[in-house]
Design an enzyme around this catalytic site. Structure first.
Site, mmCIF file in Angstrom:
data_model
loop_
_atom_site.group_PDB
_atom_site.id
_atom_site.type_symbol
_atom_site.label_atom_id
_atom_site.label_comp_id
_atom_site.label_asym_id
_atom_site.label_seq_id
_atom_site.Cartn_x
_atom_site.Cartn_y
_atom_site.Cartn_z
ATOM 1 N N HIS A 128 0.786 -1.166 -0.034
ATOM 2 C CA HIS A 128 0.028 0.109 -0.122
ATOM 3 C C HIS A 128 0.988 1.174 0.074
ATOM 4 C CE1 HIS A 128 0.573 1.406 4.292
ATOM 5 N NE2 HIS A 128 -0.477 2.388 3.927
ATOM 6 N N TYR B 187 -5.913 7.587 4.736
ATOM 7 C CA TYR B 187 -5.592 8.118 6.036
ATOM 8 C C TYR B 187 -4.350 9.114 5.875
ATOM 9 C CZ TYR B 187 -1.543 4.812 6.115
ATOM 10 O OH TYR B 187 -0.581 4.310 6.073
ATOM 11 N N ASP C 121 -17.659 -26.967 23.041
ATOM 12 C CA ASP C 121 -18.664 -27.921 23.378
ATOM 13 C C ASP C 121 -18.898 -29.108 22.325
ATOM 14 O OD1 ASP C 121 -19.744 -26.408 21.572
ATOM 15 O OD2 ASP C 121 -21.949 -26.683 22.609
#
Length: 865
Positions: A233, A288, A591
């Site tokens: 990126h 960002y 379980d």
């Protein structure tokens, strides 16, 4: 830090990789008392040249995945306690703001608030455009509809943090060895014995692979296919901006600058400067931002995924070459290449949001790499195949502190935990993967897809649609296709969520199936409700082949089964028992249903989906010599015929006496359905009269066809996982990984009836200890919580999980929704949470925050039906 000039001959634990992950693990292990830890890295230290070196270090804590928020929140606290080499706090708590440019994103930001409240992130807020610019004056408020603000978000330099973590670990006895490439790991009798490096051999008992984008290569040497994918990126830093001129900072006198510059070059003069204002994220454009003194840093995911071949990655060497950095690709910044954002180039989106950057030169720019995993979560834990081999990969700077703590506790004490208690990491476990996920073909494609969607608005029920589908087919796959099943990928299996062939049932039950028009209605069909109601009224047939199945055999099988299980497992042949497996800390590890099929042979059944392989691995890891654990998931087709008419259907195709006296609940028999051999268990996860039927895979399709034909006159319809979730939740049956997991004991989960403390099993002492200690909210909360069954007061409303629960008169979060589904027989949405004991009492009123509205709910006595 003061690294060693030579490698030691031996160590207890060798950590391969001295980036932010390796340093955090060494820090935490030595904090737990270990002084025989050695960290080796191919690059210099602390600026190794990996992603910790080039990453801008932004820390956004809020994520839909609880694990990521827990890791990030803990990381923030760790980094805040670190002193950098310059004597300053390593963490820059600037706050973080995510902005919305669309109504869809504003709704997403509301979910951000709700997830933050659920996970305990401090003081999450929604902001108006004007409030956003109060924090970030260079943002053009006309471009946004609002923002999400997390005041404790911020930034940490990977290099500064690595140095601080390493210094403290060294003070406690750890050794760090730079310029040392690991070439192989030595194994004897499936146990780790040494690490082979280019500079010599280190004898050891444990190895942690913390090499991030290089993790796959080292795993391949051992035949362990670690499905992490390097992706690129873009990150750039502008020239000096007049609007930030007052922030001009000279960092060249920082104690780490020369080291940083030797590896990263001139851009170190900006990378080493911390931000002076809130971190900014524009997810609508996958970008960002953070300041670097008088420059703005711009990060972009807004481009077509770039996935380099792991075998062609460079290395970090003494000459300053960074294997984790590739040359900047201009077309990905100046052209709209992202498949979901084809209308606006990243640079244009950036300049619109921050006009101060318009026309500014991008002074430093590069393509940095990080690692993706198939579900976007870390890849960590003990590798099943070898004793002493651990992984810690696909972990960002944001999460490394928490992940390092959890892994260190796991290694030292057997249970992953943070300071506030045990932590469930089943969705991060390295053993969660299926065999196909280890292929580079799969890892490459899904890694690229994870990159593509990283900033997209994704629904929690979304599944891959085009990429890497049709990998695992149950024997009934072609029948499902003929019945127009809506197939979703679960652990590679193509599983029906509902059947379009059952659309006619919707008219029959329309008054009992409320509409869902909002976020909760996406990826849902009213057919799910109709199928569930048909099971309760008539009979249904469900393909459960994907549930994990194990055969445990050998002369010591009975003793081993008892060691694994919390219940009394002294079973007769043909007896079936529901029980739990707990970890060493007393948390519920799984379980399971156990059937004794012969003198020294048992069939163990557990949940499937993504977490199922963790259970198989757990059982194999604990099996003593002479006990064979065979994963029978693929070799046995499985289905359940369940509902009031189930006995009538089966009686049409077998001569076996199916009466309650001849075939009691929780027993098993082997017989033929026409000419198909089956092992039948008188159990049903739907909570109705029913039989689970197991047969060798080659018979599965024929058995399915026989039952469909026999059931026509009794109202039999196939049903999918959507109906099954509704059926099981209104009967109070737990789903491991959602409303049952390792953070809680059997007693907190109201499953104490499946525990026999007169037997010996893994976790028994911890369970007893935790039961005897007074549980208070001050101990972190998890031990002080008790399972609670809730129903929404509005019979037409539905919600999704992972949303906060409140007192009706308070905004303090009591817990969060672990699982939720509409109960069509109950006539209300059913949700499970863990709440303080005084709130878990039936009749208690609470509220659940979902999509911006607080829904009234009431705690109920379970089971509901």
């Amino acid at each position: 830090m003061d690294p060693s000039d030579s490698i030691p001959e031996s160590a207890g634990t060798v950590i391969v990789g001295a980036g932010i992950v390796g340093c955090n693990i060494a820090y935490q292990l030595t904090k737990l008392g270990r002084d025989d830890v050695v960290v080796v890295d191919q690059g210099p230290m602390p600026t190794t040249g990996g992603s910790s070196t080039h990453a801008p270090g932004i820390m956004f804590q809020t994520a839909e995945a609880k694990e990521l928020s827990q890791f990030a929140n803990y990381s923030r606290k760790v980094y805040s306690d670190l002193e950098g080499a310059d004597g300053q706090q390593a963490y820059n708590e600037t706050g973080g703001i995510e902005v919305a440019r669309s109504e869809e994103r504003m709704a997403f930001l509301q979910r951000r608030v709700e997830h933050a409240k659920a996970w305990g992130i401090p003081d999450p807020q929604l902001l108006s455009p004007e409030e956003v610019t109060d924090h970030l004056p260079l943002v053009d408020q006309d471009q946004i509809l609002g923002g999400y603000y997390s005041p404790t978000d911020g930034q940490v330099s990977g290099v500064i943090a690595c140095d601080a973590l390493a210094r403290e670990a060294i003070d406690r006895g750890a050794e760090f060895v730079p310029h040392t490439r690991t070439e192989d790991v030595e194994v004897t009798n499936d146990s780790i014995t040494a690490v082979e490096t280019e500079n010599g051999r280190i004898e050891c008992n444990e190895v942690v692979v913390a090499t991030n984008i290089w993790a796959r290569q080292l795993g391949e040497k051992l035949g362990v296919h670690i499905p992490v994918t390097p992706v690129e990126h873009q990150y750039t830093m502008t020239e000096s901006l007049a609007e930030l001129s007052e922030n001009d900072t000279d960092i060249t006198d920082h104690p780490l600058f020369d080291n940083y510059e030797n590896v990263s070059g001139e851009k170190a003069k900006r990378l080493l400067v911390g931000p002076d204002r809130a971190i900014l994220r524009d997810q609508d454009n996958a970008m960002y931002y953070r300041t670097h003194g008088d420059s703005y840093g711009i990060g972009s995911y807004n481009h077509d995924p770039i996935v380099p071949d792991p075998q062609e990655l460079g290395t970090n060497d003494p000459d300053g070459e960074q294997g984790s950095v590739h040359e900047f690709t201009e077309e990905h910044m100046n052209t709209a290449t992202h498949p979901d954002r084809p209308h606006k180039p990243p640079r244009q989106a950036s300049d619109e949001l921050l006009p101060a950057t318009d026309g500014a030169e991008l002074e430093f720019k590069y393509n940095g790499m990080f690692a993706e995993s198939p579900n976007g979560l870390p890849v960590m834990g003990p590798v099943e195949q070898y004793d002493g081999l651990w992984t810690a990969a696909a972990i960002w700077v944001t999460h490394a502190g928490g992940a390092g703590k959890a892994l260190a506790e796991w290694m030292e004490n057997g249970v992953p935990r943070l300071d506030d208690g045990p932590m469930d990491v089943s969705h991060c476990d390295v053993n969660r993967f299926d065999e196909h996920e280890g292929s580079w073909d799969f890892a490459r494609d899904i890694g690229a897809e994870e990159y593509r969607i990283v900033y997209n608005v994704m629904h929690p029920k979304w599944v891959w649609t085009d990429m890497q589908r049709d990998i695992r087919r149950t024997p009934m796959y072609h029948s499902h296709k003929e019945l127009d099943a809506e197939l979703w990928a679960e652990a590679g299996w193509e599983e029906p969520q509902w059947f379009e062939s059952n659309a006619d049932l919707v008219d029959r039950y329309t008054d009992e199936i409320p509409e869902r028009n909002g976020w909760e209605g996406k990826y849902w069909s009213p057919i799910e409700g109709a199928e569930a109601l048909n099971v309760r009224e008539n009979v249904g047939l469900h393909d459960m082949t994907a549930f994990n199945k194990m055969e445990v055999a050998g002369s010591g099988a009975g003793t081993f089964i008892q060691q694994l299980c919390t219940n009394d497992m002294d079973l007769d042949i043909g007896e079936v028992k529901y029980t739990l497996m707990c970890n060493e800390g007393g948390g519920v590890r799984a379980d399971i249903t156990v059937t004794r099929t012969d003198t020294n042979r048992y069939l163990v059944l557990t949940t499937g989906r993504e977490v199922g392989n963790n259970h198989v691995s757990w059982v194999r890891k604990h099996a003593p010599e002479g006990v064979i654990v065979n994963d029978a998931t693929s070799s046995l087709a499985a289905m359940v015929c369940t509902g009031p008419n189930a006995r009538k259907v089966l009686s049409e195709v077998t001569d076996i006496d199916l009466s309650d006296d001849a075939f009691p609940f929780f027993t098993s028999q082997q017989f033929y359905v026409k000419n198909v051999p089956v092992t039948a268990l008188r159990v049903s996860y739907a909570g109705e009269l029913g039989w689970e039927l197991y047969t060798p895979s080659e018979y599965g399709e024929r058995l399915w066809e026989i039952l469909l034909e026999a059931g026509k006159s009794y109202g039999l319809r196939p049903y999918g996982n959507g109906a099954l979730d509704a059926l099981r939740i209104e009967k109070g049956f737990r789903l491991w990984g959602e409303d049952l997991h390792t953070e809680h004991t059997p007693y907190q989960s109201n499953l104490g009836w499946a525990v026999d403390l007169d037997t010996e099993f893994i976790g028994k002492d911890a369970i007893k200890s935790r039961q005897q200690q007074p549980a208070t909210a001050a101990d972190g909360g998890t031990r002080a919580k008790q399972v609670a069954c809730l129903t929404l007061d509005d019979p037409n409303a539905s919600i999704l999980d992972n949303r906060p629960v409140f007192d009706v008169n308070d905004d303090e979060t009591l817990g969060y929704i672990h699982s939720a589904e509409y109960g069509y027989t109950v006539g209300a949405c059913v949700a499970y949470s863990y709440l303080p004991p005084e709130y878990a009492e039936p009749g208690t009123d609470v509220e659940i925050l979902f999509e911006g509205d607080r829904y009234a709910a009431t705690v109920r006595e379970e089971p509901l039906i």
